[in-house]
Motif scaffolding. Sequence first.
Motif, PDB file in Angstrom:
ATOM      1  N   ALA A  85       3.752  10.744   5.464  1.00  0.00           N
ATOM      2  CA  ALA A  85       2.631  11.684   5.415  1.00  0.00           C
ATOM      3  C   ALA A  85       2.961  12.939   6.224  1.00  0.00           C
ATOM      4  O   ALA A  85       2.607  14.052   5.851  1.00  0.00           O
ATOM      5  CB  ALA A  85       1.380  11.021   5.956  1.00  0.00           C
ATOM      6  N   ARG A  86       3.672  12.752   7.351  1.00  0.00           N
ATOM      7  CA  ARG A  86       3.964  13.889   8.218  1.00  0.00           C
ATOM      8  C   ARG A  86       5.080  14.758   7.641  1.00  0.00           C
ATOM      9  O   ARG A  86       4.995  15.977   7.628  1.00  0.00           O
ATOM     10  CB  ARG A  86       4.338  13.390   9.611  1.00  0.00           C
ATOM     11  N   LEU A  87       6.152  14.132   7.158  1.00  0.00           N
ATOM     12  CA  LEU A  87       7.321  14.899   6.708  1.00  0.00           C
ATOM     13  C   LEU A  87       7.289  15.194   5.216  1.00  0.00           C
ATOM     14  O   LEU A  87       8.062  15.997   4.724  1.00  0.00           O
ATOM     15  CB  LEU A  87       8.612  14.126   7.024  1.00  0.00           C
ATOM     16  N   ASN A  88       6.419  14.496   4.492  1.00  0.00           N
ATOM     17  CA  ASN A  88       6.373  14.590   3.038  1.00  0.00           C
ATOM     18  C   ASN A  88       7.753  14.307   2.418  1.00  0.00           C
ATOM     19  O   ASN A  88       8.172  14.957   1.471  1.00  0.00           O
ATOM     20  CB  ASN A  88       5.860  15.962   2.609  1.00  0.00           C
ATOM     21  N   CYS A  89       8.451  13.353   2.997  1.00  0.00           N
ATOM     22  CA  CYS A  89       9.780  13.012   2.495  1.00  0.00           C
ATOM     23  C   CYS A  89       9.664  11.879   1.478  1.00  0.00           C
ATOM     24  O   CYS A  89       8.675  11.153   1.452  1.00  0.00           O
ATOM     25  CB  CYS A  89      10.694  12.581   3.647  1.00  0.00           C
ATOM     26  N   ALA A  90      10.672  11.750   0.636  1.00  0.00           N
ATOM     27  CA  ALA A  90      10.744  10.596  -0.251  1.00  0.00           C
ATOM     28  C   ALA A  90      11.249   9.401   0.549  1.00  0.00           C
ATOM     29  O   ALA A  90      11.939   9.569   1.550  1.00  0.00           O
ATOM     30  CB  ALA A  90      11.688  10.892  -1.404  1.00  0.00           C
ATOM     31  N   VAL A  91      10.864   8.205   0.120  1.00  0.00           N
ATOM     32  CA  VAL A  91      11.321   6.991   0.803  1.00  0.00           C
ATOM     33  C   VAL A  91      11.936   6.067  -0.241  1.00  0.00           C
ATOM     34  O   VAL A  91      11.318   5.794  -1.269  1.00  0.00           O
ATOM     35  CB  VAL A  91      10.153   6.265   1.514  1.00  0.00           C
ATOM     36  N   LEU A  92      13.163   5.628   0.019  1.00  0.00           N
ATOM     37  CA  LEU A  92      13.796   4.647  -0.866  1.00  0.00           C
ATOM     38  C   LEU A  92      14.179   3.480   0.018  1.00  0.00           C
ATOM     39  O   LEU A  92      14.988   3.627   0.930  1.00  0.00           O
ATOM     40  CB  LEU A  92      15.034   5.250  -1.539  1.00  0.00           C
ATOM     41  N   MET A  93      13.542   2.330  -0.215  1.00  0.00           N
ATOM     42  CA  MET A  93      13.867   1.199   0.654  1.00  0.00           C
ATOM     43  C   MET A  93      14.287   0.000  -0.168  1.00  0.00           C
ATOM     44  O   MET A  93      13.896  -0.168  -1.319  1.00  0.00           O
ATOM     45  CB  MET A  93      12.700   0.868   1.554  1.00  0.00           C
ATOM     46  N   VAL A  94      15.128  -0.792   0.471  1.00  0.00           N
ATOM     47  CA  VAL A  94      15.662  -1.965  -0.171  1.00  0.00           C
ATOM     48  C   VAL A  94      15.077  -3.178   0.533  1.00  0.00           C
ATOM     49  O   VAL A  94      14.911  -3.170   1.753  1.00  0.00           O
ATOM     50  CB  VAL A  94      17.197  -1.930  -0.043  1.00  0.00           C
ATOM     51  N   SER A  95      14.680  -4.177  -0.248  1.00  0.00           N
ATOM     52  CA  SER A  95      14.108  -5.376   0.363  1.00  0.00           C
ATOM     53  C   SER A  95      14.592  -6.606  -0.377  1.00  0.00           C
ATOM     54  O   SER A  95      14.756  -6.583  -1.601  1.00  0.00           O
ATOM     55  CB  SER A  95      12.582  -5.285   0.318  1.00  0.00           C
ATOM     56  N   HIS A  96      14.838  -7.680   0.361  1.00  0.00           N
ATOM     57  CA  HIS A  96      15.230  -8.909  -0.314  1.00  0.00           C
ATOM     58  C   HIS A  96      13.995  -9.727  -0.678  1.00  0.00           C
ATOM     59  O   HIS A  96      14.079 -10.723  -1.365  1.00  0.00           O
ATOM     60  CB  HIS A  96      16.167  -9.732   0.567  1.00  0.00           C
ATOM     61  N   GLU A  97      12.806  -9.283  -0.185  1.00  0.00           N
ATOM     62  CA  GLU A  97      11.544  -9.910  -0.558  1.00  0.00           C
ATOM     63  C   GLU A  97      11.251  -9.543  -1.995  1.00  0.00           C
ATOM     64  O   GLU A  97      11.023  -8.386  -2.310  1.00  0.00           O
ATOM     65  CB  GLU A  97      10.423  -9.375   0.342  1.00  0.00           C
ATOM     66  N   LEU A  98      11.244 -10.518  -2.892  1.00  0.00           N
ATOM     67  CA  LEU A  98      11.120 -10.189  -4.303  1.00  0.00           C
ATOM     68  C   LEU A  98       9.697  -9.811  -4.693  1.00  0.00           C
ATOM     69  O   LEU A  98       9.486  -9.036  -5.612  1.00  0.00           O
ATOM     70  CB  LEU A  98      11.573 -11.372  -5.159  1.00  0.00           C
ATOM     71  N   HIS A  99       8.724 -10.364  -3.988  1.00  0.00           N
ATOM     72  CA  HIS A  99       7.353 -10.228  -4.478  1.00  0.00           C
ATOM     73  C   HIS A  99       6.435  -9.483  -3.534  1.00  0.00           C
ATOM     74  O   HIS A  99       5.392  -9.011  -3.946  1.00  0.00           O
ATOM     75  CB  HIS A  99       6.770 -11.613  -4.757  1.00  0.00           C
ATOM     76  N   VAL A 100       6.809  -9.408  -2.267  1.00  0.00           N
ATOM     77  CA  VAL A 100       5.943  -8.742  -1.309  1.00  0.00           C
ATOM     78  C   VAL A 100       6.569  -7.408  -0.961  1.00  0.00           C
ATOM     79  O   VAL A 100       7.663  -7.345  -0.417  1.00  0.00           O
ATOM     80  CB  VAL A 100       5.773  -9.606  -0.040  1.00  0.00           C
ATOM     81  N   VAL A 101       5.903  -6.333  -1.312  1.00  0.00           N
ATOM     82  CA  VAL A 101       6.481  -5.005  -1.097  1.00  0.00           C
ATOM     83  C   VAL A 101       5.504  -4.142  -0.307  1.00  0.00           C
ATOM     84  O   VAL A 101       4.348  -4.501  -0.107  1.00  0.00           O
ATOM     85  CB  VAL A 101       6.805  -4.313  -2.448  1.00  0.00           C
ATOM     86  N   MET A 102       6.009  -2.975   0.106  1.00  0.00           N
ATOM     87  CA  MET A 102       5.145  -2.019   0.779  1.00  0.00           C
ATOM     88  C   MET A 102       4.113  -1.507  -0.227  1.00  0.00           C
ATOM     89  O   MET A 102       4.465  -1.040  -1.302  1.00  0.00           O
ATOM     90  CB  MET A 102       6.020  -0.871   1.287  1.00  0.00           C
ATOM     91  N   SER A 103       2.837  -1.625   0.114  1.00  0.00           N
ATOM     92  CA  SER A 103       1.806  -1.332  -0.888  1.00  0.00           C
ATOM     93  C   SER A 103       1.779   0.142  -1.262  1.00  0.00           C
ATOM     94  O   SER A 103       1.320   0.506  -2.333  1.00  0.00           O
ATOM     95  CB  SER A 103       0.441  -1.775  -0.399  1.00  0.00           C
ATOM     96  N   ALA A 104       2.290   1.011  -0.397  1.00  0.00           N
ATOM     97  CA  ALA A 104       2.290   2.440  -0.707  1.00  0.00           C
ATOM     98  C   ALA A 104       3.382   2.814  -1.704  1.00  0.00           C
ATOM     99  O   ALA A 104       3.489   3.975  -2.092  1.00  0.00           O
ATOM    100  CB  ALA A 104       2.447   3.256   0.566  1.00  0.00           C
ATOM    101  N   SER A 105       4.187   1.841  -2.124  1.00  0.00           N
ATOM    102  CA  SER A 105       5.258   2.151  -3.085  1.00  0.00           C
ATOM    103  C   SER A 105       4.672   2.716  -4.379  1.00  0.00           C
ATOM    104  O   SER A 105       3.741   2.151  -4.941  1.00  0.00           O
ATOM    105  CB  SER A 105       6.054   0.886  -3.433  1.00  0.00           C
ATOM    106  N   ASP A 106       5.249   3.824  -4.839  1.00  0.00           N
ATOM    107  CA  ASP A 106       4.837   4.350  -6.129  1.00  0.00           C
ATOM    108  C   ASP A 106       5.466   3.528  -7.246  1.00  0.00           C
ATOM    109  O   ASP A 106       4.941   3.445  -8.338  1.00  0.00           O
ATOM    110  CB  ASP A 106       5.304   5.809  -6.282  1.00  0.00           C
ATOM    111  N   ARG A 107       6.618   2.958  -6.937  1.00  0.00           N
ATOM    112  CA  ARG A 107       7.396   2.289  -7.955  1.00  0.00           C
ATOM    113  C   ARG A 107       8.196   1.169  -7.298  1.00  0.00           C
ATOM    114  O   ARG A 107       8.653   1.324  -6.165  1.00  0.00           O
ATOM    115  CB  ARG A 107       8.365   3.298  -8.566  1.00  0.00           C
ATOM    116  N   VAL A 108       8.330   0.059  -8.009  1.00  0.00           N
ATOM    117  CA  VAL A 108       9.202  -1.016  -7.551  1.00  0.00           C
ATOM    118  C   VAL A 108      10.276  -1.207  -8.609  1.00  0.00           C
ATOM    119  O   VAL A 108       9.974  -1.259  -9.800  1.00  0.00           O
ATOM    120  CB  VAL A 108       8.414  -2.336  -7.354  1.00  0.00           C
ATOM    121  N   VAL A 109      11.524  -1.244  -8.158  1.00  0.00           N
ATOM    122  CA  VAL A 109      12.628  -1.442  -9.093  1.00  0.00           C
ATOM    123  C   VAL A 109      13.286  -2.758  -8.745  1.00  0.00           C
ATOM    124  O   VAL A 109      13.652  -2.988  -7.599  1.00  0.00           O
ATOM    125  CB  VAL A 109      13.664  -0.296  -8.984  1.00  0.00           C
TER     126      VAL A 109
END
Lengths: 268, 251
Positions: B167-191
């Motif tokens: 929110a402060r930097l207005n940057c894009a965020v790309l994160m990798v997770s080994h959790e298959l089903h529980v993700v950051m809810s603010a994600s616009d997209r899950v790949v």
Amino acid sequence: MSIFAPFLIRAALAGLAVALAAAPLGCMIVWRRMAYFGDAIAHGAILGVALALGFSVSITGGVLVVTALMALAVSALAGRSFAVDTLLGVMAHSALAFGLVAVSFIKGVRIDLMAYLFGDILAVSLGDLVVIWVGALMVLALIAWRWSALLLSSVDPDLAITSGINPRRERLILTLALALVVAVAIKVVGALLISAMLIIPAAAARPLSATPERMALIALVIGAFASLGGLVLAFYVDSPAAPTMVSVAAGLFAVTNILALVVKFRQR
Amino acid sequence: MSLVEIKDLNIHLGGKRVLSEVNFNLETSEIVTIVGPNGSGKSTFLRAIIGAVHPSSGYVRLKKGLRIGYVPQKLAIDPTLPMPVRRFLSLPHRVSEQASGEVLAQAGAQGLENMQMADLSGGQLQRVLLARALLNAPDLLLLDEATQGLDQPGSANFYRLIEDVRARLNCAVLMVSHELHVVMSASDRVVCLNGHVCCQGRPEHVASAPEYRALFGSGTHGALALYRHEHSHAHDNCDHDYGHAHGGDEA
């Protein structure tokens, strides 16, 4: 015989030069868990000595070429087919064995070989001294120039990449600096004890250091003290100089690490 | 123009195909979570973006002048290397005390300046690594398994922190997770990645559903969400189960 005899002064100056270059380089080697790497390159130096004697070229030049080639070979092959330590073991000991075999074919140098295995600091000439100091200062300048980049790639290669640093290139610079130190220090401490002078002062400095720069500086003080103290001790008790220097360094390692343990224990 | 454009990316490592025919775009200030089982090439994917591994074919194109803040999974730092947090932030270029204090505060790691890197706890290390990534005001924040080793409230806190930063930097965020089903809810997209892109979509915002409460408790304040995998194609190397997204079997 006075302790200020010219050959002893030359020996002291040679020892100081090695301590100066070995301190920051030795720290890097300890931080990057490359101790065995230094050992392997030092063993390769014997092959360099044999080839230099065989082809009647400068010993420093021969050693530098062989150690640099070994450094490049290990860097290139690391992690391909064998684990790095296996590869280093194969290269270190085969280089030493080939070197010893090669030397045996050369007439009249059998006695000299001991000087290259264990160093002959008391026989350092004025010309040697110039070579040693020039080499040491070059290594120091190289490490100082790349210090931040080397540190960051030791902390994490991927973070280094995102900061625009190529960790492979930094490692190459480090291994070439290592080859250079081995080449100039072989006369002083010998092939078998070079890695001791790289690693022991750095390891002794670790418990006294809170920053990387402080550790390099303390390693320098410890290395210089071990060189000069070892030389003086060798003079009075009539022991071989280079092994005495390493022994003093090892003693300092024990002292600093035991002190650190005691301090830690008291704080509990 | 996209911040990151990846086209027909193939990567081989040690003779093994790790990524095949990956196509991916990341837009300005988008939040994308990459999920996938272990060994699915997620870390390689991130490392291809920072340029640590090179494509065998295809390409990774970054927007010109893109500033990347990279948060690795862990550091390879050896305990023999004395490294205070403050000094770590000043590698390779010295930063002012004020700048390092600011990023540490933004990452919730204030007061850690003089700690040794080797003495930090898992959560503290994550925050210090995040602080470092914030130093150059990134347009893109890359996080590799940032919540590994954190419990669910810990992950939720970390995700909220990332939301604040975004929110402060207005940057894009790309994160990798080994959790298959529980993700950051603010994600616009899950790949979902498993050597190739298995599926992608939006996470389900189920923060108010009773299943969600049962799964996460009430302490996560909606920072976590579920992702339902919708596989439209059949293949046998995607070894996670199907029909799992309802969450009841996860707890």
